[in-house]
Design an enzyme around this catalytic site. Structure first.
Site, mmCIF file in Angstrom:
data_model
loop_
_atom_site.group_PDB
_atom_site.id
_atom_site.type_symbol
_atom_site.label_atom_id
_atom_site.label_comp_id
_atom_site.label_asym_id
_atom_site.label_seq_id
_atom_site.Cartn_x
_atom_site.Cartn_y
_atom_site.Cartn_z
ATOM 1 N N ASP A 50 1.889 13.390 10.070
ATOM 2 C CA ASP A 50 2.668 12.394 9.000
ATOM 3 C C ASP A 50 4.055 13.206 8.701
ATOM 4 O O ASP A 50 4.099 14.256 8.894
ATOM 5 C CB ASP A 50 1.848 11.900 8.032
ATOM 6 C CG ASP A 50 2.401 11.043 7.016
ATOM 7 O OD1 ASP A 50 3.262 10.080 7.540
ATOM 8 O OD2 ASP A 50 2.336 11.151 5.996
ATOM 9 N N ARG A 102 15.410 7.881 2.446
ATOM 10 C CA ARG A 102 14.749 6.801 2.518
ATOM 11 C C ARG A 102 15.252 5.649 1.720
ATOM 12 O O ARG A 102 15.717 5.731 0.856
ATOM 13 C CB ARG A 102 13.096 7.234 1.786
ATOM 14 C CG ARG A 102 12.339 8.380 2.350
ATOM 15 C CD ARG A 102 11.297 8.943 1.415
ATOM 16 N NE ARG A 102 10.594 8.005 1.083
ATOM 17 C CZ ARG A 102 9.596 7.518 1.401
ATOM 18 N NH1 ARG A 102 9.083 7.860 2.762
ATOM 19 N NH2 ARG A 102 8.509 6.655 1.085
ATOM 20 N N THR A 118 5.151 8.484 11.694
ATOM 21 C CA THR A 118 5.798 8.053 10.455
ATOM 22 C C THR A 118 6.040 6.628 10.249
ATOM 23 O O THR A 118 6.252 6.028 11.276
ATOM 24 C CB THR A 118 6.846 9.040 10.134
ATOM 25 O OG1 THR A 118 7.305 8.557 8.934
ATOM 26 C CG2 THR A 118 7.988 8.428 11.167
ATOM 27 N N ARG A 132 7.823 3.726 12.294
ATOM 28 C CA ARG A 132 7.732 2.296 11.989
ATOM 29 C C ARG A 132 6.087 2.300 12.455
ATOM 30 O O ARG A 132 5.800 0.843 12.739
ATOM 31 C CB ARG A 132 8.315 1.154 12.289
ATOM 32 C CG ARG A 132 9.956 1.434 11.483
ATOM 33 C CD ARG A 132 9.471 1.194 10.251
ATOM 34 N NE ARG A 132 10.795 0.835 9.334
ATOM 35 C CZ ARG A 132 10.796 0.745 8.016
ATOM 36 N NH1 ARG A 132 9.837 0.867 7.440
ATOM 37 N NH2 ARG A 132 11.940 0.526 7.359
ATOM 38 N N LYS A 177 -1.433 4.893 14.577
ATOM 39 C CA LYS A 177 -1.456 6.173 14.499
ATOM 40 C C LYS A 177 -2.830 6.907 15.038
ATOM 41 O O LYS A 177 -2.452 7.821 15.794
ATOM 42 C CB LYS A 177 -1.353 6.898 13.047
ATOM 43 C CG LYS A 177 -0.010 6.595 12.198
ATOM 44 C CD LYS A 177 0.224 7.309 10.814
ATOM 45 C CE LYS A 177 1.312 7.070 10.116
ATOM 46 N NZ LYS A 177 1.246 7.801 8.885
#
EC number: 7.6.2.1
Length: 1179
Positions: free
Chosen positions: A474, A683, A763, A860, A866
């Protein structure tokens, strides 16, 4: 940063995206950690409307997604049958449980009782096939026809292992029972006859009303009815439930919070979902006074939570005992088996086949021998069918040739049983415990900032750490600190990203006066001087209003807890904004720095100090963040009776609900600013708002009440309401937050890549942010060729993959031709494309493409995506995978990988609780894998092969003896020596070496990560090594058996004396064999190896000194002869010479990387390593 290599972008649509933090379903108000007599005085006009909006409490949205539909929906669609719900009559436990279907509150975490302990524990232990094998052997040895060893001796090894394990399990279960007893007998206050009386927790029933005081633990799952706070808020700590220490809030409904249980009659009906394991969800409704109100996760407090900063809370029990969510989740993570142990089982199957072969050979030869000598059996000295020792001749039992062959086979199995090493399983467990101890105590993996040490949560896969090929990581909180700092803002199309002042506003930062005290935010934020000046202006321009609304949204649209904490200065207090989302904390601190200070939050309103003026806003509703909408919204009632909805979220979803017709130029400018922010790794979030008319609010309110009282499909219905509310917004602006890289991340990634470990980053952040972090972390380099895939259909995804494969093949060919790493490929793919690729026929193409890439960066991506990416590699290769993350959204990925690592970060402990190992920083992954992983793998691999060799050597000596004794299965080695061989004679050294030996130093392993490749290539344990070991074992067994036989040929020595010689020879051989392979000697190593030899000699002497045992005084006669010592020395020299020659040849003529590095470390002063600092590695 730009690349000097060409980038290939495959896009069907471009979009700007960002990652929003997870917002938890809580509402928070001001709390003083150390209560003070001074109270916050607020002057505001209560907001009232013709619809009586101000009297309504906060409303919370949902998590799951549905398609957008109109507000209107009928109640009939969401009514549920009573059979599908649990009915709880408030303060009426008798009626609630009249059919005795609900569980009591007594808990039992213990596995056994006094009666069930022995049978159940034995049943669980015999799940190991090896234990069943030895049980069958022990049973066979009890039969008179098959008795080879004494009956007690044959049972002793298995009984010892079973006894030790049973004692351990019994002690652990006794501790659980002790804990259960304390928990069940804990006293709680329960409403009985209109008075709260003490009652044992185990006697609490569903439907009863319970009162819990501050710092007490909730005894069962309760729906909150009222609290000491007049607004009905209760503060809880859920560290016992999910490991998170930050405060959360729960609320009593407006309809019940004013009732006093001792005075008012409390009655009603709660209809809720049946018990389930979802600790973050709850759906129900309560009928009280003829009105039905909805119940959600914010209204229930679960067992194990602790009341904090609240004097008392009263609730009704809805789940008790084993039906509480905490108890339903009281199960361990799925057990994993190491790759080395899986391969070991294959070799055990080969040894089993070899054992059967030996037994077949012996039984077949015995059959031939019996056939040839069938006429001589009556008088043959060593095989008599008749007993002439007594006056009356008695026949021995003779069952015929066929049965005798069969019995011989079974007896062979008994004699050769230790070919399957029962002690190996115990040794492996002990070695893993020792390895875990040293990993936990390693100061190089201690995080001083969080005071956390490395945690080893799964002991059975330590050695897998030495064979990792893929690392899936991550980004936020794993590669970065997850400690957000507000940097830039774009408001009304104006970019405020200029130079920040080190002077935090006027007079050291924004502060307010409360009863003569100064209140300041705990964390200071650097501010933009121009924006600070504009935020203080009071003109009526659109720009000024947008700035006002922008910071108001940052201060209000969140679930932050304002905690007022005392300082050393009695006239100064700090406001600590607690929350589960670091993003929200950063935004609220930023709003406070610009003069919009959140100072109070209750279930129905918030108080914000705006440039010195305290204003109260009624919180009329809230729709929390979810992974589908990727935004959250709050409805505020202003003091002037107007209503606005504020929305913040990811730009990919926010721009879809922005009304671009209002100001297209502002939208385009904001998009440009967002791109520039994300390109430097920031971010981003987009903020929008719109005013609600009375009719719009009434429509939303009606739809919300219908959706929120639904028991089935509530989340989807609330999603519809939120989607229909969040549209036609006016764009206020965007925020940019910096999440800095953790210390040592670039160096760690560089080391992992040198170790030939592929690092993939998965991520939820937008592409530009992820790429920027990729460069700063050295995951991406300017020499790499980037292949970018952004598509929104399966067809375009297929085309992009095909084109990317063509390009990658060309680049790979160029790389091989030039032997230049400049042509390495990086794949960058987004979650939308993965929607069409994963679980489809395109997976194979993605796998082929990803396998050719040095780096894969997935942006995204959702949590399940994941896990899908990890499965893509895990299911198609034999390579070991490791997943590392810090948040709840990483749990699926962590559990899917062969090895899961959790980071003790800022996003709670869900990842840690689901992991196999846990640590404080990403950089600790380097010593974990390159040092401890390498050591663990090398030690365990050697120990397994050594155990195979050790046991096979002993069995082969017995086998040779059987061939020279008429295949009668008599043994020269005493039965007690056979039993003690694997327990005392040879067990301790292999465990000690398996824990302490180091083939290379930590410094060398960290300096040259390439050395980690030995584990990936399985150099220490493979089929070739197994057969080489078995060949060496065969040679040593021949030497050990035949040298004494030839030396004592035609002598009068008895078999017991030869047996003692073989026992000592074999023990000496296996320990010297081990000593030859030890790399790092310690006093413990010396004591274990040489001590085992001494212990063996002592045991042999003791056994031979007992008159009732066979071979009485044999060792004393044997040792008095010089021939004994000559034979012993000859056996050791002859058996070890071939091994010594092969070791020397391999080390000098065909050395592996490990041997090269070891020699370089040993003689570094005389080698080129001191000059060039390089070691040439074999490829």
């Amino acid at each position: 940063m730009t690349s000097n290599r060409p980038d290939f972008n495959f896009k069907s649509s471009s979009s700007t995206s960002s990652r929003n933090s997870d917002n938890i379903n809580t509402q928070i108000r001001n709390v003083d950690l150390q209560p003070s007599s001074s109270q916050l005085s607020i002057q505001s006009n209560s907001w009232r409307h013709s619809s009586n909006l101000g009297s309504r409490g906060v409303r919370h949205g949902s998590r799951s997604g549905v398609d957008s539909e109109g507000f209107s929906m009928s109640r009939k669609e969401i009514e549920i049958d009573d059979d599908d719900a649990r009915l709880v009559y408030v303060n009426n436990p008798v009626k609630t449980n009249e059919s005795f279907e609900f569980s009591g509150n007594s808990i039992r975490t213990g596995k056994y009782s006094v009666i069930t302990f022995l049978p159940r524990n034995l049943f669980e232990q015999f799940h190991r096939v090896a234990y069943l094998y030895f049980l069958i052997i022990a049973i066979l040895n009890q039969l008179p026809q098959l008795a080879v060893f004494g009956r007690g001796a044959s049972i002793f090894p298995l009984a010892s292992v079973l006894f030790v394990t049973a004692v351990k399990d019994g002690y652990e279960d006794w501790r659980r029972h002790k804990s259960d007893k304390i928990e069940n007998n804990r006293m709680s206050y329960v409403l009985v006859n209109d008075r709260f009386r003490q009652k044992k927790c185990k006697d609490i029933q569903v439907g009863e009303v319970v009162k819990v005081s501050a710092d007490e633990t909730i005894p069962c799952d309760i729906v909150l009815l009222s609290t000491s706070d007049p607004t009905g808020v209760a503060y809880i700590q859920t560290i016992n439930l999910d490991g998170e220490s930050n405060l959360k809030t729960r609320y009593a409904k407006q309809e019940t919070l004013s009732r006093v249980p001792e005075k008012d009659i409390i009655s009603g009906l709660i209809k809720c979902e049946k018990p389930n394991r979802n600790i973050y969800g709850f759906q129900g409704n309560m009928e009280i006074d003829g009105k039905r109100v909805s119940l959600g996760p914010s209204n229930i407090i679960l067992r194990g939570c602790v009341i904090k900063n609240t004097d008392w809370a009263v609730g009704v029990v809805v789940y008790a005992g084993r039906e509480t969510k905490a108890m339903l989740n009281n199960s361990g993570a799925p057990s994993k088996r190491s790759r080395l142990e899986t391969h070991m089982n294959q070799e055990i199957m080969l040894l089993s086949f070899f054992l059967v072969t030996l037994c077949v050979v012996v039984s077949a030869c015995a059959g031939v021998w019996l056939k040839r000598h069938q006429d001589e059996l009556d008088i043959m000295p060593f095989y008599r069918r008749k007993d002439y020792s007594e006056g009356q001749v008695e026949n021995y039992n003779y069952y015929g040739l066929g049965m005798e062959i069969f019995f011989t086979f079974l007896m062979s199995v008994i004699v050769f049983q230790i070919m399957i090493p029962i002690s190996l399983y115990i040794s492996m467990e002990l070695v893993r415990v020792g390895q875990a101890y040293f990993m936990i105590r390693d100061d190089k993996m201690y995080d001083a900032t969080s005071n956390t040490r490395f945690q080893c949560r799964a002991l059975n896969i330590n050695e897998d750490l030495g064979q990792i090929k893929y690392v899936f990581s991550d980004k936020t909180g794993t590669l970065t600190e997850n400690k957000m700092e507000f940097q830039f803002a774009s408001i009304s199309g104006v970019d405020y990203s200029g130079e920040k002042t080190e002077f935090y506003g006027e007079e050291g930062g924004y502060s307010i006066q409360v009863d003569g005290q100064i209140w300041k935010p705990k964390m200071k934020v650097q501010v933009d001087p121009n924006l600070l000046k504009l935020s203080k202006s009071r003109n009526d321009t659109k720009s000024s209003k947008d700035i006002y609304d922008f910071f108001l949204a940052l201060a209000a649209c969140n679930t932050i807890v304002p905690i007022v904490a005392n300082t050393s200065n009695p006239n100064e207090k700090l406001i600590d904004y607690q929350g589960e989302s670091p993003d929200e904390q950063a935004l609220v601190y930023a709003a406070a720095a610009y003069g919009f200070m959140l100072i109070e939050r209750t279930s129905g309103h918030i108080v914000i100090d705006i440039q010195g003026e305290r204003q109260r806003f009624n919180v009329l509703g809230m729709h929390e963040f979810d992974s589908d909408r990727k935004r959250m919204s709050v409805i505020l009632g202003y003091p002037d009776s107007t209503v606005k909805v504020f929305v913040k979220g990811a730009d990919t979803t926010m721009f879809k609900v922005i009304d671009e017709s209002l100001n297209l130029d502002v939208v385009r400018a904001t998009e440009t600013h967002l791109h520039s922010y994300s390109s430097i790794g920031l971010r981003t979030l987009v903020v929008g708002a719109r005013a609600l008319s009375v009719s719009e609010f009434d429509t939303w309110q009606t739809s919300y009440e219908i959706a929120s009282t639904a028991l089935m499909g509530r989340a989807g219905l609330l999603r519809k309401v939120a989607i229909n509310l969040e549209n036609n917004l006016s764009l206020l602006g965007a925020s940019a937050i910096e999440d800095r890289l953790q210390k040592g991340v670039p160096e760690a990634i560089e080391s992992l890549r040198k170790a030939n470990i592929k690092v993939w980053v998965l991520t939820g952040d937008k592409q530009e942010t992820a790429i920027s972090i990729g460069y700063s972390s050295k995951l991406l380099t300017s020499k790499m060729t980037q292949i970018v895939i952004n598509n929104n259909s399966k067809m375009t995804c297929q085309r992009s993959l095909e084109d990317a494969l063509i390009i990658s093949r060309k680049l790979i060919n160029v790389t091989h031709a030039s032997e230049d790493d400049a042509s390495s490929v990086a794949l960058i793919i987004d979650g939308t494309s993965l929607v069409y690729i994963l679980d489809s026929d395109l997976e194979e193409q993605l796998f082929e493409l990803a396998s050719k890439c040095a780096v894969v960066l997935c942006c995204r991506v959702a949590p399940l995506q994941k896990a899908g990416i990890v499965a893509l590699i895990k299911n198609r290769t034999d390579d070991m995978t490791l997943a590392i993350g810090d948040g709840a959204n990483d749990v699926s990925m962590i559990q899917m990988a062969d090895v899961g690592v959790g980071i003790s970060g800022q996003e709670g402990r869900q990842a840690v609780m689901a992991s196999d190992f846990a640590m404080g920083q990403f950089r600790f992954l380097v010593p974990l894998l390159l040092v401890h992983g390498h050591w663990n793998y090398q030690r365990m691999a050697y120990m397994i092969l050594y155990n195979f060799y050790r046991n096979a050597l002993f069995v082969l000596v017995l086998f040779w003896y059987v061939l020279y004794t008429g295949f009668t299965l008599t043994t020269a080695i005493t039965e007690w020596s056979s039993v003690l061989y694997s327990i005392i004679y040879t067990a301790i050294p292999t465990i000690v070496i398996g824990i302490l030996d180091k083939d290379l130093s930590r410094k060398l392993l960290m300096t040259y990560p390439q050395l980690y490749g030995s584990g990936q290539r399985k150099e220490s344990y493979n089929v070739k090594l197994f057969w080489v070991t078995m060949a060496d074992t065969l040679w040593q067994s021949v030497i050990a058996f035949f040298i004494p036989v030839l030396a004592y040929w035609k002598s009068d020595i008895d078999s017991s004396s030869l047996g003692d010689l073989w026992t000592l020879a074999v023990v000496f051989m296996v320990n010297i064999h081990l000593a030859m392979d030890v790399i790092r000697w310690t006093w413990i190593s010396h004591a274990s190896i040489w001590g085992s030899i001494i212990a063996t000699c002592i045991c042999v002497v003791i056994i031979d000194a007992i008159p009732v045992l066979p071979g009485y005084w044999a060792i004393f006669y044997l040792a008095s002869s010089g021939l004994f010592w000559v034979c012993l020395a000859g056996i050791l020299i002859a058996s070890m010479i071939p091994r010594f020659i092969v070791k020397m040849f391999m080390q000098h003529c065909k050395p592996c990387d490990i041997q090269i590095a070891r020699e370089a470390e040993k003689f570094r002063n005389s080698m080129e390593i001191t000059r060039s600092g390089e070691i040439e590695m074999n490829r």
